[in-house]
Design an enzyme around this catalytic site. Structure first.
Site, PDB file in Angstrom:
ATOM      1  N   ASP A  16     -39.226  55.468 -21.685  1.00  0.00           N
ATOM      2  CA  ASP A  16     -38.420  55.889 -20.545  1.00  0.00           C
ATOM      3  C   ASP A  16     -38.323  57.407 -20.590  1.00  0.00           C
ATOM      4  O   ASP A  16     -37.961  57.980 -21.623  1.00  0.00           O
ATOM      5  CB  ASP A  16     -37.034  55.246 -20.530  1.00  0.00           C
ATOM      6  CG  ASP A  16     -36.477  55.242 -19.113  1.00  0.00           C
ATOM      7  OD1 ASP A  16     -37.120  54.649 -18.217  1.00  0.00           O
ATOM      8  OD2 ASP A  16     -35.422  55.849 -18.877  1.00  0.00           O
ATOM      9  N   PHE A  55     -48.971  63.931 -13.483  1.00  0.00           N
ATOM     10  CA  PHE A  55     -48.264  63.086 -12.519  1.00  0.00           C
ATOM     11  C   PHE A  55     -46.811  63.562 -12.410  1.00  0.00           C
ATOM     12  O   PHE A  55     -46.415  64.530 -13.061  1.00  0.00           O
ATOM     13  CB  PHE A  55     -48.319  61.606 -12.940  1.00  0.00           C
ATOM     14  CG  PHE A  55     -47.530  61.273 -14.175  1.00  0.00           C
ATOM     15  CD1 PHE A  55     -48.027  61.571 -15.439  1.00  0.00           C
ATOM     16  CD2 PHE A  55     -46.284  60.650 -14.093  1.00  0.00           C
ATOM     17  CE1 PHE A  55     -47.298  61.265 -16.582  1.00  0.00           C
ATOM     18  CE2 PHE A  55     -45.550  60.340 -15.237  1.00  0.00           C
ATOM     19  CZ  PHE A  55     -46.066  60.651 -16.483  1.00  0.00           C
ATOM     20  N   ASP A  69     -45.044  67.206 -12.879  1.00  0.00           N
ATOM     21  CA  ASP A  69     -45.941  68.150 -13.556  1.00  0.00           C
ATOM     22  C   ASP A  69     -46.284  69.390 -12.731  1.00  0.00           C
ATOM     23  O   ASP A  69     -46.365  70.487 -13.293  1.00  0.00           O
ATOM     24  CB  ASP A  69     -47.247  67.452 -13.987  1.00  0.00           C
ATOM     25  CG  ASP A  69     -47.068  66.622 -15.250  1.00  0.00           C
ATOM     26  OD1 ASP A  69     -46.047  66.798 -15.943  1.00  0.00           O
ATOM     27  OD2 ASP A  69     -47.960  65.805 -15.546  1.00  0.00           O
TER      28      ASP A  69
HETATM   29  P1  ITT Z   1     -42.504  52.421 -16.198  1.00  0.00           P
HETATM   30  O1  ITT Z   1     -41.016  52.225 -16.019  1.00  0.00           O
HETATM   31  O2  ITT Z   1     -43.307  51.258 -15.726  1.00  0.00           O
HETATM   32  O3  ITT Z   1     -42.859  52.866 -17.594  1.00  0.00           O
HETATM   33  P2  ITT Z   1     -42.007  54.704 -14.487  1.00  0.00           P
HETATM   34  O4  ITT Z   1     -42.879  55.728 -13.807  1.00  0.00           O
HETATM   35  O5  ITT Z   1     -41.032  53.950 -13.607  1.00  0.00           O
HETATM   36  O6  ITT Z   1     -42.952  53.663 -15.259  1.00  0.00           O
HETATM   37  P3  ITT Z   1     -39.785  55.923 -15.848  1.00  0.00           P
HETATM   38  O7  ITT Z   1     -38.788  54.931 -15.373  1.00  0.00           O
HETATM   39  O8  ITT Z   1     -39.715  56.362 -17.291  1.00  0.00           O
HETATM   40  O9  ITT Z   1     -41.271  55.402 -15.659  1.00  0.00           O
HETATM   41  O10 ITT Z   1     -39.708  57.187 -14.890  1.00  0.00           O
HETATM   42  C1  ITT Z   1     -40.240  58.335 -15.305  1.00  0.00           C
HETATM   43  C2  ITT Z   1     -40.424  59.271 -14.129  1.00  0.00           C
HETATM   44  O11 ITT Z   1     -40.183  60.600 -14.631  1.00  0.00           O
HETATM   45  C3  ITT Z   1     -41.866  59.249 -13.659  1.00  0.00           C
HETATM   46  O12 ITT Z   1     -42.071  58.370 -12.579  1.00  0.00           O
HETATM   47  C4  ITT Z   1     -42.113  60.704 -13.295  1.00  0.00           C
HETATM   48  O13 ITT Z   1     -41.628  60.986 -12.000  1.00  0.00           O
HETATM   49  C5  ITT Z   1     -41.237  61.453 -14.295  1.00  0.00           C
HETATM   50  N1  ITT Z   1     -42.007  61.767 -15.523  1.00  0.00           N
HETATM   51  C6  ITT Z   1     -41.994  61.113 -16.713  1.00  0.00           C
HETATM   52  N2  ITT Z   1     -42.865  61.644 -17.569  1.00  0.00           N
HETATM   53  C7  ITT Z   1     -43.451  62.654 -16.909  1.00  0.00           C
HETATM   54  C8  ITT Z   1     -44.450  63.567 -17.244  1.00  0.00           C
HETATM   55  O14 ITT Z   1     -45.046  63.547 -18.418  1.00  0.00           O
HETATM   56  N3  ITT Z   1     -44.813  64.461 -16.330  1.00  0.00           N
HETATM   57  C9  ITT Z   1     -44.231  64.491 -15.120  1.00  0.00           C
HETATM   58  N4  ITT Z   1     -43.293  63.651 -14.708  1.00  0.00           N
HETATM   59  C10 ITT Z   1     -42.892  62.737 -15.601  1.00  0.00           C
END
Ligand code: ITT
Length: 189
Positions: free
Chosen positions: A68, A147, A150
């Site tokens: 998360d 993504f 970023d």
């Molecule tokens: P899962 O729950 O299926 O793992 P998710 O995209 O919904 O996928 P999260 O609930 O952890 O994952 O939300 C994380 C959000 O934060 C993600 O959709 C991005 O918008 C942002 N995020 C997380 N890691 C990132 C990264 O390395 N670079 C840029 N944005 C990031």
């Protein structure tokens, strides 16, 4: 050793695979035909990471890793935080970035950090690992790699956004890499 990465986010899965390659046999939810939406109704990164990892471990019996993550912006009192994926609209990265930039306006305090909380769930129960990377937000998008947020995030000590870096570069310094390093160090003990 097999490890099930409990995410539907393809970008995250690829980053985790790249960082763990050669160390684990990384499986995805599609490998186990899991397409269910996992309801993330926790109030913290830790609670949500646990929900994802436990769901997958309970379903498969394979040690599972929930990730998360999110962006925490100082001038916005920590928002979007746990709501990063759905801040303006569910997984619509450009809309979510626009909302953050609009709320920030001309604020000169651009500091923010990315955080990843990992929950490793095995027969022994949950274990947690955290990684952070501090930096600053631009007022417009730069770069096409990566993504999420970023394109507007420049890590401290660099001039490029994460989206302008090659994926290998981001994966050497990111919040996710730091959390995975803590996980690997613990596994080696
Ligand atoms: P899962 O729950 O299926 O793992 P998710 O995209 O919904 O996928 P999260 O609930 O952890 O994952 O939300 C994380 C959000 O934060 C993600 O959709 C991005 O918008 C942002 N995020 C997380 N890691 C990132 C990264 O390395 N670079 C840029 N944005 C990031």
């Amino acid at each position: 050793m097999e490890l099930l990465v409990a995410t539907h986010n393809q970008h995250k899965k690829e980053e985790i695979q790249q960082i763990l390659q050669g160390l684990f046999e990384v499986k995805s939810l599609t490998d186990y035909d899991i397409h269910d939406e996992i309801i993330e109704d926790g109030h913290t990164f830790h609670e949500n990471a646990l929900i994802k990892a436990k769901y997958c471990f309970d379903k498969t019996g394979i040690p599972s890793l929930g990730d998360d993550s999110g962006l925490v912006v100082d001038a916005l009192d920590g928002r979007p935080g746990i709501y990063s994926a759905r801040y303006a609209s569910n997984h619509d990265f450009p809309k979510n970035i626009s909302k953050v930039l609009e709320e920030l306006g001309n604020n000169t305090n651009r500091s923010a950090y990315f955080v990843t909380v990992l929950c490793y769930y095995s027969i022994e129960g949950p274990k947690y690992y955290e990684g952070r990377v501090y930096g600053n937000l631009l007022s417009e998008n730069k770069g096409k790699q990566g993504f999420g947020y970023d394109p507007v995030f420049v890590p401290e000590g660099y001039e490029l956004t994460f989206a302008e870096m090659e994926p290998e570069h981001k994966n050497r310094i990111s919040h996710r890499k730091k959390a995975l390093d803590a996980f690997l160090a613990d596994m080696e003990q």
